[in-house]
Design a protein around this motif. Sequence first.
Motif, PDB file in Angstrom:
ATOM      1  N   THR A   1       0.797  -1.227   0.000  1.00 52.64           N
ATOM      2  CA  THR A   1       0.000   0.000   0.000  1.00 52.64           C
ATOM      3  C   THR A   1       0.831   1.280   0.000  1.00 52.64           C
ATOM      4  O   THR A   1       0.343   2.323  -0.419  1.00 52.64           O
ATOM      5  N   ARG A   2       2.085   1.196   0.452  1.00 48.97           N
ATOM      6  CA  ARG A   2       2.876   2.426   0.611  1.00 48.97           C
ATOM      7  C   ARG A   2       4.200   2.429  -0.150  1.00 48.97           C
ATOM      8  O   ARG A   2       4.800   3.493  -0.325  1.00 48.97           O
ATOM      9  N   LEU A   3       4.683   1.270  -0.591  1.00 51.65           N
ATOM     10  CA  LEU A   3       6.047   1.200  -1.132  1.00 51.65           C
ATOM     11  C   LEU A   3       6.102   0.523  -2.494  1.00 51.65           C
ATOM     12  O   LEU A   3       7.055  -0.196  -2.798  1.00 51.65           O
ATOM     13  N   GLN A   4       5.113   0.775  -3.353  1.00 51.93           N
ATOM     14  CA  GLN A   4       5.095   0.088  -4.646  1.00 51.93           C
ATOM     15  C   GLN A   4       6.115   0.643  -5.627  1.00 51.93           C
ATOM     16  O   GLN A   4       6.510  -0.045  -6.559  1.00 51.93           O
ATOM     17  N   GLY A   5       6.552   1.854  -5.416  1.00 44.12           N
ATOM     18  CA  GLY A   5       7.576   2.421  -6.289  1.00 44.12           C
ATOM     19  C   GLY A   5       8.968   2.134  -5.767  1.00 44.12           C
ATOM     20  O   GLY A   5       9.168   1.370  -4.826  1.00 44.12           O
ATOM     21  N   GLY A   6       9.966   2.736  -6.391  1.00 43.34           N
ATOM     22  CA  GLY A   6      11.331   2.632  -5.907  1.00 43.34           C
ATOM     23  C   GLY A   6      11.999   1.319  -6.279  1.00 43.34           C
ATOM     24  O   GLY A   6      11.771   0.777  -7.367  1.00 43.34           O
ATOM     25  N   GLU A   7      12.815   0.822  -5.402  1.00 42.55           N
ATOM     26  CA  GLU A   7      13.616  -0.360  -5.675  1.00 42.55           C
ATOM     27  C   GLU A   7      12.740  -1.568  -6.000  1.00 42.55           C
ATOM     28  O   GLU A   7      11.698  -1.788  -5.366  1.00 42.55           O
ATOM     29  N   LYS A   8      13.199  -2.381  -6.955  1.00 42.78           N
ATOM     30  CA  LYS A   8      12.459  -3.589  -7.301  1.00 42.78           C
ATOM     31  C   LYS A   8      12.465  -4.564  -6.130  1.00 42.78           C
ATOM     32  O   LYS A   8      11.446  -5.183  -5.811  1.00 42.78           O
ATOM     33  N   ILE A   9      13.633  -4.732  -5.525  1.00 40.85           N
ATOM     34  CA  ILE A   9      13.765  -5.613  -4.365  1.00 40.85           C
ATOM     35  C   ILE A   9      13.877  -4.744  -3.131  1.00 40.85           C
ATOM     36  O   ILE A   9      14.777  -3.905  -3.020  1.00 40.85           O
ATOM     37  N   LYS A  10      12.954  -4.915  -2.217  1.00 39.36           N
ATOM     38  CA  LYS A  10      12.910  -4.090  -1.016  1.00 39.36           C
ATOM     39  C   LYS A  10      13.402  -4.897   0.170  1.00 39.36           C
ATOM     40  O   LYS A  10      12.921  -5.998   0.438  1.00 39.36           O
ATOM     41  N   ARG A  11      14.365  -4.339   0.872  1.00 36.35           N
ATOM     42  CA  ARG A  11      14.911  -4.956   2.076  1.00 36.35           C
ATOM     43  C   ARG A  11      14.463  -4.116   3.269  1.00 36.35           C
ATOM     44  O   ARG A  11      14.904  -2.978   3.434  1.00 36.35           O
ATOM     45  N   LEU A  12      13.598  -4.690   4.103  1.00 36.66           N
ATOM     46  CA  LEU A  12      13.039  -3.975   5.248  1.00 36.66           C
ATOM     47  C   LEU A  12      13.361  -4.737   6.529  1.00 36.66           C
ATOM     48  O   LEU A  12      13.416  -5.970   6.537  1.00 36.66           O
ATOM     49  N   CYS A  13      13.545  -3.998   7.615  1.00 35.66           N
ATOM     50  CA  CYS A  13      13.788  -4.621   8.911  1.00 35.66           C
ATOM     51  C   CYS A  13      12.949  -3.919   9.971  1.00 35.66           C
ATOM     52  O   CYS A  13      12.404  -2.836   9.747  1.00 35.66           O
TER      53      CYS A  13
ATOM     54  N   GLU B   1       3.417 -11.130  25.702  1.00 35.86           N
ATOM     55  CA  GLU B   1       4.028  -9.972  25.045  1.00 35.86           C
ATOM     56  C   GLU B   1       5.506 -10.275  24.879  1.00 35.86           C
ATOM     57  O   GLU B   1       6.186 -10.610  25.849  1.00 35.86           O
ATOM     58  N   PHE B   2       6.012 -10.177  23.646  1.00 35.72           N
ATOM     59  CA  PHE B   2       7.404 -10.513  23.393  1.00 35.72           C
ATOM     60  C   PHE B   2       7.939  -9.643  22.264  1.00 35.72           C
ATOM     61  O   PHE B   2       7.179  -9.031  21.507  1.00 35.72           O
ATOM     62  N   GLU B   3       9.248  -9.597  22.166  1.00 37.50           N
ATOM     63  CA  GLU B   3       9.891  -8.696  21.209  1.00 37.50           C
ATOM     64  C   GLU B   3      10.617  -9.497  20.134  1.00 37.50           C
ATOM     65  O   GLU B   3      11.285 -10.487  20.432  1.00 37.50           O
ATOM     66  N   GLN B   4      10.481  -9.037  18.896  1.00 35.63           N
ATOM     67  CA  GLN B   4      11.189  -9.640  17.773  1.00 35.63           C
ATOM     68  C   GLN B   4      11.945  -8.579  16.989  1.00 35.63           C
ATOM     69  O   GLN B   4      11.496  -7.438  16.867  1.00 35.63           O
ATOM     70  N   ALA B   5      13.085  -8.977  16.452  1.00 36.16           N
ATOM     71  CA  ALA B   5      13.820  -8.190  15.471  1.00 36.16           C
ATOM     72  C   ALA B   5      13.927  -9.049  14.226  1.00 36.16           C
ATOM     73  O   ALA B   5      14.265 -10.234  14.308  1.00 36.16           O
ATOM     74  N   GLY B   6      13.615  -8.474  13.068  1.00 33.77           N
ATOM     75  CA  GLY B   6      13.620  -9.315  11.881  1.00 33.77           C
ATOM     76  C   GLY B   6      13.761  -8.539  10.595  1.00 33.77           C
ATOM     77  O   GLY B   6      13.823  -7.300  10.587  1.00 33.77           O
ATOM     78  N   VAL B   7      13.831  -9.278   9.500  1.00 33.77           N
ATOM     79  CA  VAL B   7      13.935  -8.676   8.169  1.00 33.77           C
ATOM     80  C   VAL B   7      12.957  -9.355   7.228  1.00 33.77           C
ATOM     81  O   VAL B   7      12.570 -10.512   7.426  1.00 33.77           O
ATOM     82  N   GLU B   8      12.566  -8.620   6.199  1.00 30.45           N
ATOM     83  CA  GLU B   8      11.773  -9.157   5.094  1.00 30.45           C
ATOM     84  C   GLU B   8      12.418  -8.660   3.803  1.00 30.45           C
ATOM     85  O   GLU B   8      12.665  -7.460   3.651  1.00 30.45           O
ATOM     86  N   MET B   9      12.715  -9.590   2.898  1.00 30.49           N
ATOM     87  CA  MET B   9      13.197  -9.227   1.565  1.00 30.49           C
ATOM     88  C   MET B   9      12.067  -9.493   0.582  1.00 30.49           C
ATOM     89  O   MET B   9      11.668 -10.646   0.372  1.00 30.49           O
ATOM     90  N   LEU B  10      11.549  -8.443   0.000  1.00 34.35           N
ATOM     91  CA  LEU B  10      10.364  -8.535  -0.852  1.00 34.35           C
ATOM     92  C   LEU B  10      10.728  -8.242  -2.306  1.00 34.35           C
ATOM     93  O   LEU B  10      11.412  -7.254  -2.594  1.00 34.35           O
ATOM     94  N   GLY B  11      10.271  -9.116  -3.211  1.00 31.25           N
ATOM     95  CA  GLY B  11      10.546  -8.951  -4.629  1.00 31.25           C
ATOM     96  C   GLY B  11      11.649  -9.850  -5.143  1.00 31.25           C
ATOM     97  O   GLY B  11      11.945  -9.852  -6.338  1.00 31.25           O
ATOM     98  N   ALA B  12      12.271 -10.641  -4.270  1.00 31.73           N
ATOM     99  CA  ALA B  12      13.390 -11.502  -4.660  1.00 31.73           C
ATOM    100  C   ALA B  12      12.988 -12.963  -4.538  1.00 31.73           C
ATOM    101  O   ALA B  12      12.577 -13.409  -3.470  1.00 31.73           O
ATOM    102  N   SER B  13      13.112 -13.699  -5.625  1.00 29.38           N
ATOM    103  CA  SER B  13      12.870 -15.138  -5.598  1.00 29.38           C
ATOM    104  C   SER B  13      14.215 -15.846  -5.721  1.00 29.38           C
ATOM    105  O   SER B  13      15.226 -15.253  -6.081  1.00 29.38           O
ATOM    106  N   GLY B  14      14.221 -17.135  -5.422  1.00 30.14           N
ATOM    107  CA  GLY B  14      15.415 -17.929  -5.669  1.00 30.14           C
ATOM    108  C   GLY B  14      16.311 -18.110  -4.464  1.00 30.14           C
ATOM    109  O   GLY B  14      16.146 -17.497  -3.406  1.00 30.14           O
ATOM    110  N   ALA B  15      17.301 -18.973  -4.659  1.00 35.29           N
ATOM    111  CA  ALA B  15      18.175 -19.404  -3.577  1.00 35.29           C
ATOM    112  C   ALA B  15      19.065 -18.282  -3.049  1.00 35.29           C
ATOM    113  O   ALA B  15      19.435 -18.286  -1.870  1.00 35.29           O
TER     114      ALA B  15
END
Length: 389
Positions: A88-100, A118-132
């Motif tokens: 909804t907010r990041l459709q433009g810009g980089e093809k592969i988006k790396r968010l944390c 209630e617990f805390e997590q730190a993480g990443v999502e790589m969106l737009g990238a397929s494959g090994a």
Amino acid sequence: MTNKVYQVPYGTKDILPGEMKTRRGIENAIINVFDKWGYDEVKTPDFEYVDTFGAAGAKGDFRFFDRSNNLLALRNDMTAPIARLTATRLQGGEKIKRLCYLANLYRYEEIQAGRQCEFEQAGVEMLGASGAAADAEVIVLAAEALQAAGLQKFAISLGHVDFINGLAEEAGFDAAQLQQLKDCLRRHDAVGMQQMADAMENIRPEIKQLFADFLFLQGGIELLDKVAAIVTNAKCQGALNDLRKIYNLVDAYGAAGYLSFDLGLYRSLDYYTGMLFEVYLPEMGYPVAGGGRYDKMMQRFGLECPATGFAVGVDRVLLALERNGVVTNNRTWDVLVAWSEGKLPEAIAKATALRREGRSVKLLTEVADLQGAALAVKEYGCKSLVYVE
């Protein structure tokens, strides 16, 4: 005046001085690693519309209505909110988006060591990238994040959803049997797996034995070759080939020593579509981190987009470090500034100068003689004393 003792809600806890300082250091260490790998930090609301979580909505989530009678839920997972944000907010810009992210999550659970509501997590999502290549990156990044947090001895178990689905296809399972299989794997139910194997008819003995041994299909790269010689299903073979590619790329990073394969690995969230992994410590019977590939989640938000990622349980990292004696939660500051009668302005100036030099400083708020100031150094957890007289 009341004698009532006020308690925190079930499954929550206060974080006390010392522990909070240690926690902040671990949070910063992990986020700094994410930044070094090119991931942008984002933040989503603590609560969302229930529909956002979709299939990721946990059975024990916390729900409530707003004043417009919309059904909301406290955040129980970060992958779905990140997917919503991206669509909804990041459709433009980089093809592969790396968010944390660094976020608190909420699920109603039976509390035990390393598990709270209630617990805390730190993480990443790589969106737009397929494959090994993308999958290998997030696996190695998880390992480096744990190292930065202070953990060195851990093991990464790697599996693949398509191996499970493919083996079910080879056995001729219907949807109900497939769900039963996944439930047994999720619960580590060896008895249930044996019962499923015993009930199979008109199936090759080798495949039947794989089902009986499903929870124990663990080992190194040689396991993939052994199993590949048995299965004929194309989905299974594709999953095994994908795991080999991921392993080789993780090896190129120099991190293959952490990896082993667990072909019966199945995580509690149902949105995974490819490889998945969990990170275990010798002293803990539950994962300290985990993740995998989820190529179909973005479709719910109107976007075709492959994705992969992971999350680290910050509370579990802290617990592991405490058990290993790596952290003690002791609080220390560099300097205590004390002052004699009439010398408060000079003491303020001295404390200010020391802070500008990068020192951590506590300033006494009341006049003290030298003997009292010396006692206060220990009381306030400071390493040294500056006495202004």
